[in-house]
Design a protein around this motif. Structure first.
Motif, mmCIF file in Angstrom:
data_model
loop_
_atom_site.group_PDB
_atom_site.id
_atom_site.type_symbol
_atom_site.label_atom_id
_atom_site.label_comp_id
_atom_site.label_asym_id
_atom_site.label_seq_id
_atom_site.Cartn_x
_atom_site.Cartn_y
_atom_site.Cartn_z
ATOM 1 N N ARG A 1 0.816 -1.204 0.000
ATOM 2 C CA ARG A 1 0.000 0.000 0.000
ATOM 3 C C ARG A 1 0.858 1.264 0.000
ATOM 4 N NH1 ARG A 1 -4.271 -1.254 4.897
ATOM 5 N NH2 ARG A 1 -5.132 -3.229 4.102
ATOM 6 N N VAL A 2 0.302 2.306 -0.571
ATOM 7 C CA VAL A 2 0.934 3.621 -0.513
ATOM 8 C C VAL A 2 1.016 4.079 0.942
ATOM 9 C CG1 VAL A 2 0.668 6.046 -1.140
ATOM 10 C CG2 VAL A 2 0.156 4.256 -2.828
ATOM 11 N N ARG A 3 2.160 4.588 1.331
ATOM 12 C CA ARG A 3 2.366 5.142 2.667
ATOM 13 C C ARG A 3 2.435 6.660 2.539
ATOM 14 N NH1 ARG A 3 1.524 4.391 7.689
ATOM 15 N NH2 ARG A 3 1.842 2.166 7.184
ATOM 16 N N PRO A 4 1.454 7.413 3.078
ATOM 17 C CA PRO A 4 1.522 8.885 3.013
ATOM 18 C C PRO A 4 2.729 9.412 3.782
ATOM 19 C CG PRO A 4 -0.657 8.104 3.704
ATOM 20 C CD PRO A 4 0.268 6.931 3.776
ATOM 21 N N LEU A 5 2.981 10.699 3.657
ATOM 22 C CA LEU A 5 4.110 11.306 4.355
ATOM 23 C C LEU A 5 4.087 10.947 5.840
ATOM 24 C CD1 LEU A 5 4.355 14.858 2.758
ATOM 25 C CD2 LEU A 5 6.078 13.058 2.642
ATOM 26 N N THR A 6 5.211 10.422 6.299
ATOM 27 C CA THR A 6 5.316 9.887 7.652
ATOM 28 C C THR A 6 6.657 10.306 8.240
ATOM 29 O OG1 THR A 6 3.980 7.965 7.027
ATOM 30 C CG2 THR A 6 5.306 7.752 9.011
ATOM 31 N N SER A 7 6.658 10.717 9.480
ATOM 32 C CA SER A 7 7.886 11.136 10.147
ATOM 33 C C SER A 7 8.873 9.973 10.227
ATOM 34 C CB SER A 7 7.569 11.639 11.553
ATOM 35 O OG SER A 7 8.739 11.751 12.338
ATOM 36 N N VAL A 8 10.138 10.242 9.881
ATOM 37 C CA VAL A 8 11.149 9.192 9.992
ATOM 38 C C VAL A 8 11.519 8.934 11.443
ATOM 39 C CG1 VAL A 8 12.157 9.589 7.708
ATOM 40 C CG2 VAL A 8 13.061 10.835 9.674
ATOM 41 N N VAL A 9 11.039 9.790 12.339
ATOM 42 C CA VAL A 9 11.271 9.579 13.772
ATOM 43 C C VAL A 9 10.114 8.809 14.378
ATOM 44 C CG1 VAL A 9 11.633 10.711 16.004
ATOM 45 C CG2 VAL A 9 12.700 11.644 13.943
ATOM 46 N N ASN A 10 8.933 9.396 14.341
ATOM 47 C CA ASN A 10 7.768 8.773 14.983
ATOM 48 C C ASN A 10 7.187 7.610 14.177
ATOM 49 O OD1 ASN A 10 7.998 10.678 16.989
ATOM 50 N ND2 ASN A 10 6.380 11.997 16.207
ATOM 51 N N GLY A 11 7.366 7.633 12.860
ATOM 52 C CA GLY A 11 6.751 6.610 12.021
ATOM 53 C C GLY A 11 7.743 5.685 11.349
ATOM 54 N N TYR A 12 8.931 5.590 11.917
ATOM 55 C CA TYR A 12 9.991 4.794 11.286
ATOM 56 C C TYR A 12 9.545 3.344 11.071
ATOM 57 C CZ TYR A 12 14.599 2.681 10.532
ATOM 58 O OH TYR A 12 15.657 1.984 10.018
ATOM 59 N N GLY A 13 8.902 2.738 12.050
ATOM 60 C CA GLY A 13 8.469 1.348 11.930
ATOM 61 C C GLY A 13 7.462 1.156 10.810
ATOM 62 N N ALA A 14 6.543 2.105 10.649
ATOM 63 C CA ALA A 14 5.554 2.005 9.578
ATOM 64 C C ALA A 14 6.212 2.128 8.209
ATOM 65 C CB ALA A 14 4.489 3.085 9.754
ATOM 66 N N LEU A 15 7.194 2.998 8.096
ATOM 67 C CA LEU A 15 7.900 3.156 6.825
ATOM 68 C C LEU A 15 8.666 1.889 6.461
ATOM 69 C CD1 LEU A 15 9.222 6.781 7.386
ATOM 70 C CD2 LEU A 15 7.635 6.082 5.578
ATOM 71 N N THR A 16 9.390 1.329 7.415
ATOM 72 C CA THR A 16 10.151 0.114 7.119
ATOM 73 C C THR A 16 9.224 -1.061 6.818
ATOM 74 O OG1 THR A 16 10.330 -0.429 9.482
ATOM 75 C CG2 THR A 16 12.122 0.846 8.501
ATOM 76 N N ALA A 17 8.048 -1.099 7.450
ATOM 77 C CA ALA A 17 7.092 -2.170 7.167
ATOM 78 C C ALA A 17 6.588 -2.089 5.736
ATOM 79 C CB ALA A 17 5.925 -2.103 8.149
#
Length: 304
Positions: free
Chosen positions: A147-163
């Motif tokens: 799925r597309v991941r909208p803009l996400t903080s590399v600090v607070n949302g790091y786990g979601a980005l790597t997932a």
């Protein structure tokens, strides 16, 4: 700091001199909003391309998290694409989506096709009163595309980005246009991908990577039957024009195969007058290429 033994000055009693210097490495005060638009088509399964892309993407995210001064300093969106993009099916009732009927809406797995032309190439806001501006749902039953991941903080949302990176799988045909258009949408703010802040204090950047020629969009199918790829390329050129016209710095990467001329033309022009285009002939070179781009994005320099 260091000391240096003297020669001539030793005659007058100065046998050593102390040498000192200092430097600080900083990056600009601007915030960064970065869209990763990544080819997830079937050809990415060959020659270790998908594995190297995942490794390079993880490296990039780690580096950005390391240098982020706070949770809002750097945010990243991820747009995996094949002939479509895929979003959260829970958004099936969004008024910017278009369905053929209620049955399609109920069975929808999150896939979205190109918007009607000329809206397919840009990120102008959908208008409920104008169906041609809406995003058409696609009737695909699989759920393989990440799925597309909208803009996400590399600090607070790091786990979601790597997932999201870990969820990428190679499958399907190539439609670079839809990847670029959704990458731009992620940087534009508002629906369908809220989160972009914009403003003069934000540097907006896109990295677009593909390993193949355009083969399929809503109007042309050259993936499973004969079609006119030049027609799809024309829409990609239009999308790249929209990205650059919006003030987004666009890096393009060709991995082993693909339309080099198209990707070179799509890229923004760097400070040296050359396109921000990388031709990678060995997938293992993706990691240093991503590192080079990150270094340039961060603009590391000696300040004093």
């Amino acid at each position: 700091a260091a000391t240096m033994r003297t020669a001539v000055l030793g005659i007058v009693g100065f046998r050593e001199l102390t040498l000192e210097s200092s430097a600080e490495s900083t990056w600009g005060a601007k915030k960064i909003e970065l869209a990763l638009v990544l080819d997830n088509t079937g050809s990415m399964a060959s020659r270790n391309k998908m594995q190297e892309l995942k490794a390079a993407s993880h490296d990039l995210l780690r580096e950005l998290r390391r240098v982020a001064l706070d949770a809002d300093a750097i945010r990243v969106s991820i747009v995996p694409f094949d002939s479509h993009v895929r979003i959260d099916p829970g958004q099936r009732n969004a008024d910017w989506l278009r369905f053929a009927d209620s049955a399609q809406r109920a069975a929808w797995t999150g896939y979205v096709a190109d918007r009607d032309q000329p809206h397919d190439a840009g990120a102008a806001r959908a208008q409920t009163a104008r169906p041609e501006t809406l995003y058409p749902a696609a009737s695909r039953t699989d759920t393989d595309l990440a799925r597309v991941r909208p803009l996400t903080s590399v600090v607070n949302g790091y786990g979601a980005l790597t997932a999201t990176i870990d969820a990428m799988k190679p499958k399907g045909c190539t439609n670079i246009t839809i990847g670029a258009a959704w990458g731009l949408a992620s940087l534009a703010g508002g629906e369908p991908l809220p989160g972009a802040t914009g403003g003069k204090d934000v540097e907006r950047i896109m990295i677009l990577l593909t390993d193949g020629d355009n083969t399929m969009n809503r109007w042309v199918n050259d993936c499973t039957q004969r079609g006119d790829r030049a027609r799809i390329d024309a829409r990609t050129r239009a999308a790249c024009g929209e990205v650059k016209g919006a003030g987004v710095r666009l890096y393009t990467i060709r991995v082993i195969e693909g339309n080099a001329g198209l990707l070179r033309d799509c890229a923004s022009v760097g400070a040296d007058g050359q396109p921000l285009y990388y031709d990678v002939q060995d997938a293992a070179r993706l990691r240093p290429v991503f590192q080079a781009i990150v270094t340039e994005i961060l603009g590391t320099r000696l300040t004093h």
